[in-house]
Design an enzyme around this catalytic site. Sequence first.
Site, mmCIF file in Angstrom:
data_model
loop_
_atom_site.group_PDB
_atom_site.id
_atom_site.type_symbol
_atom_site.label_atom_id
_atom_site.label_comp_id
_atom_site.label_asym_id
_atom_site.label_seq_id
_atom_site.Cartn_x
_atom_site.Cartn_y
_atom_site.Cartn_z
ATOM 1 N N SER A 85 109.336 93.597 19.361
ATOM 2 C CA SER A 85 111.114 93.825 20.425
ATOM 3 C C SER A 85 111.653 92.491 19.207
ATOM 4 O O SER A 85 111.270 92.650 18.357
ATOM 5 C CB SER A 85 111.070 94.039 21.578
ATOM 6 O OG SER A 85 112.434 93.719 22.106
ATOM 7 N N ASP A 88 110.806 104.541 24.983
ATOM 8 C CA ASP A 88 111.701 103.283 25.348
ATOM 9 C C ASP A 88 112.949 103.736 25.731
ATOM 10 O O ASP A 88 113.584 104.548 24.737
ATOM 11 C CB ASP A 88 111.151 103.334 23.753
ATOM 12 C CG ASP A 88 112.096 101.064 23.375
ATOM 13 O OD1 ASP A 88 112.459 100.548 24.816
ATOM 14 O OD2 ASP A 88 111.183 100.535 23.099
ATOM 15 N N HIS A 118 109.018 100.595 26.731
ATOM 16 C CA HIS A 118 109.010 99.441 25.394
ATOM 17 C C HIS A 118 108.229 98.520 26.127
ATOM 18 O O HIS A 118 108.518 97.092 26.417
ATOM 19 C CB HIS A 118 110.601 98.369 25.750
ATOM 20 C CG HIS A 118 111.366 97.696 25.180
ATOM 21 N ND1 HIS A 118 111.373 97.540 24.005
ATOM 22 C CD2 HIS A 118 111.318 96.224 24.982
ATOM 23 C CE1 HIS A 118 111.126 96.804 23.020
ATOM 24 N NE2 HIS A 118 111.337 95.990 23.775
#
Length: 279
Positions: A148, A224, A257
């Site tokens: 991320s 995600d 995620h």
Amino acid sequence: MTLTPVSSWACHGGQLTVHDHAADTTNCTMRFAVYTPPQAKDGPVPVLWYLSGLTCTWANVMEKSGIMAHAAAHGLMIIAPDTSPRGEDVADDEAYDLGQGAGFYLTATQEPWAKHFRMDVYITEELPKLIAEHFPADMARQGITGHSMGGHGAITLHLKNMDTYKSCSAFSPIVSPARVPWGKKAFEAYLGAPSPVWEAYDATELVQKRQSDTTILIDQGEADQFLNEQLDPALFLKMCRNHGQAVTHRYQPGYDHSYYFVASFIGDHIAHHARVLNA
């Protein structure tokens, strides 16, 4: 340079250790973790840097991803820095995506952030000196990865330091921070109003000017929750194709995620780096 031991555990034949030190670049005490694989008993081993995402510390990847088993199998040392400066005198924000835990791997130029927020310099200059001094690390063989916000850091630091980081990968990276809400918020706070300065921390801009001779591996969960608004990789992938940067980009059906996603594919990423660093 002095390190203060915090914790130590035996793991997969190697050792996970956590350390504090007084950092000059960030003007505060920084904490980081190192996994030293069993192969280090016979001499220095390659180094893989893992940069974590928003709200995370060294602990997320070490505790949730299973990275150490794969690192032990391939003989890689894993370095997990913190995601920002921390402390009572370090500027912060009540939101999760700014301030402590949200350093974005850049050098802030705006107040109140400029005094402490220099995470790119900390990771590329100060912390490597500590690693070289205190650990059996082969600093001629380094790779970088992250998740991320940390994926953003991994790709941008790789493109700006290709001679240092021989391999690169990322999970769900923020590849166009200057164009998405997370990045715009952080960049405006840390760097000021939109300007060419932003381009130095945006992978989509950087790859148009700098291409490495290694293949960047990117995994993205199709489920995600941040994919469309915060992570949309389309423009970055287009720029890679247009400018000759080799990328293996994989959408993984059903994955989100979280670290359940990272844990599912961390073995592929460790093997990707090992093929380069152990060659």
